[in-house]
Motif scaffolding. Sequence first.
Motif, PDB file in Angstrom:
ATOM      1  N   GLY A 189     -30.051   8.415 -38.130  1.00 46.27           N
ATOM      2  CA  GLY A 189     -31.461   8.703 -37.906  1.00 46.27           C
ATOM      3  C   GLY A 189     -31.596   9.891 -36.992  1.00 46.27           C
ATOM      4  O   GLY A 189     -30.653  10.656 -36.789  1.00 46.27           O
ATOM      5  N   THR A 190     -32.792  10.028 -36.423  1.00 46.18           N
ATOM      6  CA  THR A 190     -33.024  11.142 -35.512  1.00 46.18           C
ATOM      7  C   THR A 190     -33.890  10.669 -34.363  1.00 46.18           C
ATOM      8  O   THR A 190     -34.687   9.745 -34.519  1.00 46.18           O
ATOM      9  N   GLY A 191     -33.734  11.281 -33.221  1.00 39.70           N
ATOM     10  CA  GLY A 191     -34.583  10.968 -32.080  1.00 39.70           C
ATOM     11  C   GLY A 191     -35.796  11.871 -31.996  1.00 39.70           C
ATOM     12  O   GLY A 191     -36.597  11.761 -31.072  1.00 39.70           O
ATOM     13  N   ASN A 192     -35.952  12.777 -32.951  1.00 37.74           N
ATOM     14  CA  ASN A 192     -37.073  13.714 -32.947  1.00 37.74           C
ATOM     15  C   ASN A 192     -38.296  13.025 -33.538  1.00 37.74           C
ATOM     16  O   ASN A 192     -38.408  12.856 -34.758  1.00 37.74           O
ATOM     17  N   THR A 193     -39.235  12.592 -32.711  1.00 44.36           N
ATOM     18  CA  THR A 193     -40.387  11.818 -33.185  1.00 44.36           C
ATOM     19  C   THR A 193     -41.356  12.638 -34.020  1.00 44.36           C
ATOM     20  O   THR A 193     -42.244  12.085 -34.657  1.00 44.36           O
ATOM     21  N   THR A 194     -41.202  13.962 -34.051  1.00 46.16           N
ATOM     22  CA  THR A 194     -42.117  14.777 -34.853  1.00 46.16           C
ATOM     23  C   THR A 194     -41.750  14.776 -36.326  1.00 46.16           C
ATOM     24  O   THR A 194     -42.550  15.164 -37.165  1.00 46.16           O
ATOM     25  N   TRP A 195     -40.544  14.374 -36.666  1.00 43.07           N
ATOM     26  CA  TRP A 195     -40.176  14.308 -38.096  1.00 43.07           C
ATOM     27  C   TRP A 195     -39.250  13.118 -38.368  1.00 43.07           C
ATOM     28  O   TRP A 195     -38.198  13.232 -38.960  1.00 43.07           O
ATOM     29  N   THR A 196     -39.706  11.945 -37.949  1.00 42.80           N
ATOM     30  CA  THR A 196     -38.937  10.724 -38.173  1.00 42.80           C
ATOM     31  C   THR A 196     -38.903  10.381 -39.658  1.00 42.80           C
ATOM     32  O   THR A 196     -39.957  10.340 -40.312  1.00 42.80           O
ATOM     33  N   PRO A 197     -37.732  10.107 -40.227  1.00 43.48           N
ATOM     34  CA  PRO A 197     -37.668   9.709 -41.638  1.00 43.48           C
ATOM     35  C   PRO A 197     -38.373   8.364 -41.865  1.00 43.48           C
ATOM     36  O   PRO A 197     -38.514   7.545 -40.949  1.00 43.48           O
ATOM     37  N   LEU A 198     -38.776   8.121 -43.105  1.00 41.61           N
ATOM     38  CA  LEU A 198     -39.414   6.851 -43.440  1.00 41.61           C
ATOM     39  C   LEU A 198     -38.408   5.714 -43.409  1.00 41.61           C
ATOM     40  O   LEU A 198     -38.653   4.674 -42.782  1.00 41.61           O
ATOM     41  N   ALA A 199     -37.281   5.868 -44.119  1.00 39.27           N
ATOM     42  CA  ALA A 199     -36.287   4.791 -44.198  1.00 39.27           C
ATOM     43  C   ALA A 199     -34.934   5.382 -44.537  1.00 39.27           C
ATOM     44  O   ALA A 199     -34.834   6.477 -45.100  1.00 39.27           O
ATOM     45  N   ALA A 200     -33.883   4.629 -44.198  1.00 38.07           N
ATOM     46  CA  ALA A 200     -32.549   5.034 -44.631  1.00 38.07           C
ATOM     47  C   ALA A 200     -32.414   4.877 -46.132  1.00 38.07           C
ATOM     48  O   ALA A 200     -31.911   5.759 -46.833  1.00 38.07           O
ATOM     49  N   VAL A 201     -32.854   3.717 -46.665  1.00 34.76           N
ATOM     50  CA  VAL A 201     -32.776   3.443 -48.100  1.00 34.76           C
ATOM     51  C   VAL A 201     -34.115   2.871 -48.529  1.00 34.76           C
ATOM     52  O   VAL A 201     -34.643   1.940 -47.901  1.00 34.76           O
ATOM     53  N   GLU A 202     -34.651   3.378 -49.631  1.00 38.82           N
ATOM     54  CA  GLU A 202     -35.931   2.908 -50.158  1.00 38.82           C
ATOM     55  C   GLU A 202     -35.782   2.582 -51.638  1.00 38.82           C
ATOM     56  O   GLU A 202     -35.187   3.344 -52.407  1.00 38.82           O
ATOM     57  N   SER A 203     -36.309   1.439 -52.031  1.00 36.80           N
ATOM     58  CA  SER A 203     -36.393   1.076 -53.448  1.00 36.80           C
ATOM     59  C   SER A 203     -37.864   1.014 -53.811  1.00 36.80           C
ATOM     60  O   SER A 203     -38.644   0.281 -53.192  1.00 36.80           O
ATOM     61  N   GLN A 204     -38.231   1.776 -54.815  1.00 38.80           N
ATOM     62  CA  GLN A 204     -39.649   1.874 -55.165  1.00 38.80           C
ATOM     63  C   GLN A 204     -39.873   1.503 -56.615  1.00 38.80           C
ATOM     64  O   GLN A 204     -39.160   1.942 -57.513  1.00 38.80           O
ATOM     65  N   ALA A 205     -40.882   0.650 -56.833  1.00 37.63           N
ATOM     66  CA  ALA A 205     -41.297   0.281 -58.184  1.00 37.63           C
ATOM     67  C   ALA A 205     -42.444   1.182 -58.574  1.00 37.63           C
ATOM     68  O   ALA A 205     -43.454   1.236 -57.895  1.00 37.63           O
ATOM     69  N   ASN A 206     -42.297   1.901 -59.665  1.00 42.11           N
ATOM     70  CA  ASN A 206     -43.299   2.879 -60.081  1.00 42.11           C
ATOM     71  C   ASN A 206     -43.501   2.769 -61.577  1.00 42.11           C
ATOM     72  O   ASN A 206     -43.444   3.733 -62.313  1.00 42.11           O
ATOM     73  N   SER A 207     -43.688   1.521 -62.064  1.00 45.82           N
ATOM     74  CA  SER A 207     -43.820   1.268 -63.499  1.00 45.82           C
ATOM     75  C   SER A 207     -45.046   1.993 -64.037  1.00 45.82           C
ATOM     76  O   SER A 207     -46.044   2.125 -63.340  1.00 45.82           O
ATOM     77  N   PRO A 208     -45.060   2.482 -65.307  1.00 42.20           N
ATOM     78  CA  PRO A 208     -43.990   2.259 -66.278  1.00 42.20           C
ATOM     79  C   PRO A 208     -42.737   3.087 -66.036  1.00 42.20           C
ATOM     80  O   PRO A 208     -41.703   2.782 -66.602  1.00 42.20           O
ATOM     81  N   GLY A 209     -42.818   4.111 -65.185  1.00 42.87           N
ATOM     82  CA  GLY A 209     -41.603   4.835 -64.827  1.00 42.87           C
ATOM     83  C   GLY A 209     -40.785   5.234 -66.019  1.00 42.87           C
ATOM     84  O   GLY A 209     -41.260   5.726 -67.020  1.00 42.87           O
ATOM     85  N   GLY A 210     -39.498   4.980 -65.944  1.00 40.40           N
ATOM     86  CA  GLY A 210     -38.582   5.353 -67.007  1.00 40.40           C
ATOM     87  C   GLY A 210     -38.101   4.150 -67.777  1.00 40.40           C
ATOM     88  O   GLY A 210     -38.744   3.112 -67.840  1.00 40.40           O
ATOM     89  N   SER A 211     -36.894   4.287 -68.329  1.00 43.20           N
ATOM     90  CA  SER A 211     -36.380   3.265 -69.230  1.00 43.20           C
ATOM     91  C   SER A 211     -36.131   1.937 -68.535  1.00 43.20           C
ATOM     92  O   SER A 211     -36.137   0.890 -69.167  1.00 43.20           O
ATOM     93  N   ASN A 212     -35.912   1.942 -67.213  1.00 45.76           N
ATOM     94  CA  ASN A 212     -35.612   0.698 -66.513  1.00 45.76           C
ATOM     95  C   ASN A 212     -36.844  -0.009 -65.975  1.00 45.76           C
ATOM     96  O   ASN A 212     -36.742  -1.077 -65.392  1.00 45.76           O
ATOM     97  N   GLY A 213     -38.046   0.608 -66.135  1.00 42.96           N
ATOM     98  CA  GLY A 213     -39.239  -0.046 -65.634  1.00 42.96           C
ATOM     99  C   GLY A 213     -39.189  -0.159 -64.127  1.00 42.96           C
ATOM    100  O   GLY A 213     -38.919   0.789 -63.421  1.00 42.96           O
TER     101      GLY A 213
END
Length: 907
Positions: free
Chosen positions: A296-320
């Motif tokens: 991660g980073t200690g710079n509070t002006t550009w803190t990342p959202l997450a180390a790993v993110e899984s997002q459901a965005n159906s219909p998306g692609g072939s895997n739904g």
Amino acid sequence: MPIPSDSHVPGDTGHVSDHNAIADVLTALTAATAGETTRAEGAEAGLMSRLTQAAVLTASGTAAANTIVPVNTTSGNVTVTLPSAPPGGTLVAVKQIIQGGSNTVTIACAGTDVLDKAGGSTSSTLTLASQGKLLQYGGGIWVNLADDLPLTQLDARYANLASPALTGTPTAPTASALTGGTQLATTTYADSAVAVETARRQGPNPSGDTTGATDSAALIAAAASVGSWSTINLPSGRYYINQTVLCSNLTGVVFMGQGKYGQTRVTPVGTGMFGVSMFKFVNCWSCGVENMWIDGTGNTTWTPLAAVESQANSPGGSNGSSTNLNVKDCFIGGTSSNSMTYGIAWTLVTDSNNDEGYIANVDMQNIKTSCYYIGHLNSLQHKIIGGSVGGSSGCAMITLAGGSFSCFGTAFAGPSWIVDFGAGTYTHSSLLVGAQTEGPTQWFRSNTAATVDLYVAGSYSDAGAASTTCIDWEGAGMLSVSSCRLLTGQTGTLAQFTNAAGNAVFTGCTLGISTYSWQNNLAFQTCHHTPGTVTLTQLSGANPVYQPNDTGGGFSPAIPAVIQTAITTETNRAEAAEAALAGGTVTAALANNASGGTSGTTVTTGNSGGASGNAFNTVSGTVTFDNAQAVAPSSLSYKMVAAAGTAYVLYNWPGSVASGATMYLRTYVQFSGSLFATYVLAEAGGTHYVEFNGTHWTAKATPGTTVTGVTTPVAGAWYRIEAQFIYSSTAGATIARIYNFAGTLLETITATGGTFTGAPNFYFGGASSVFTGTMWLANIEVSNGGWVGPAFTTDQTATDIQPLGTQAAGALGIPADAGHVHAIGHTATASLAFTSSIANGASASLTMTVTGAATGAVVDLGVPATFNAGLIAYGFVSAASTVTVVIANLSGAAVTPGTISVTAEVH
């Protein structure tokens, strides 16, 4: 014979020409060949004439000299004994012509004879069908001249063309690496193919470019280049990224580092990482990261959202939708506080599915808001196994806005909530097992807009901050804590349960909470309380606390007296209820017999009450009072007519049903001159129905099963239809009982399923089902007090029916002059041994004797308090004085109920 010379012969004075000599030789050879042929044929003929075929041998016996012995072992093993010391040259042939099972033929020598050589064996065995031996005797030895083996035995000596089973070290030509087709792959080919594939899947080496541009591009390209079920191996070193490593519509792709303690390290750099995740999987299946440090980073002006993110965005692609995110053996977080907003996050865009993540042995530190964030609506329990997590000040360990989780053996380092349920839609329960906390922390919180169940078991918490709310359960649903040690170590700690639909149960726990306040139900069972004084604050409308077998605490106010008062009150109510039942009285919950109407008048919500009973909340379609068809005690019924439409009446139940609740419905129904498909009883949540499909009665639970009965009704006849709707957030049941007008039980139909909880509405008639025809309904009732039974008898008046809320005050609100409905005629108790496992969705039945019970009577069952909550018990009179007890398993797994004490009341 002598061969003439083709040259001069000593002493011979004459000269023989060459061609005459050759002719003489040919003549001599021809004669010699003919002679030997005649000799061979004679010998063979003599040999054959010496072997005669004996009768088929089916039992042990002795072979005669110069015979062929055929053997049939159908009846068992057979021993053929050879002749003892016969003349030299004697022949015997033995063959197993028919084999019974694995039976054998033993060829045994007699006397001092042996096989094949001096000192040889005295027996030989034929183990195969069609196997035989030819033996010749001479000088005390039987010599095996020939074996007759079946083809299958010969096949074992050579490799078949089809599917050969090779032994030893076979060789074959070696193809070039990654060659396709059906040719053989040698070990050399396998080694070369693996080497090529490994090189192809080898991830990029760290570039050392601290701007992040090089490593970001290389990692993204690596994910795009591999196929399904591939591992991208990242060597040791430090990768710098300035944008998200985005993976979309992939299956089984894993980034694999060389170690989570600095061997492989991924570090975000630059403002491009502000508010975005380092690894993001969109509409991917079984993808993830393993064995690395995600920095991660200690710079509070550009803190990342997450180390790993899984997002459901159906219909998306072939895997739904995204599903099965895998994160294993990783370290997540920077060396400074607030290094990223979340450690691992499941986020929602347009789809509610993001199922079954698998997180194992993941350690986190210096997370800002929540180590785990489940931000979607309908997950199937993300699995969190092992590891240790901790965050910066105010960081929660597991935060949800929907979905669910199962957490096993994880250590939490605080300092904020271990589990925090925010506002959202929760379809499944969550589970926390074997958790440990290290240092001050808060435990469990649910938002007022969260209806969710949390089950906690075998967990330990050693400390908490003074004057802290350590449990804040503001939502509906259940908090169940069992076999836990929750010690705050501080004074002034509070656990509050402020929702009128919330419940909390503590079983077998050691608790260090100073004050409890509750709104609905709070229960302790065999708990030990460590504070010197525990204060119980009962909010308005709350039920008394239930606290058997507890120790410690010095409760204030004096809880034992409160408990005793509650127990005394409930005992009095129960005794009054039993006395009322023994006298044959009961209170209707919502009931209507149409007696207050006028024949031919259209039924409305306004005119359906009064003397008829409880007014309906809704009347839809063509429904009129009618005296052409009626059932006592009223001379009227409800006539429902539709032409490709609907007609029904509806009750709104004044309250909600939780998982495990049961409702009971009854109506009498008659069809006009023709039968037609329609609903008869239904719950408006769309989960429980009793229908008629045009031929038979049907019970239906949605989602779940639809079960069709065998009874075919007759038009123009009255039938009593009763239903039991068992509610569950996972799988309930619909049980229908079909009676004829005389009260004989025709059949019981059970459908499993249904997931409704909440405020139910109940349809009577053709609701949500288009029908054409005419039917009548009478004596409508809905109750939560047990099977309703037959309608009031003709010795009662309509004033005996008291609508909900109008009963006289008294124990259970049962009026003294209520009519006979559930008169208990016969009672018996028996121990029934259900000792076999019952599969989920299946049932088992046993019978018990209830003297005097008659078929068609209603049966109520009593089972022990320890009866498995996932089992349903019901009964019916299957023969005179015989009650069949049925246990249906809706628990989700196989169950062996064991021996159960069952009380049956038949009325």
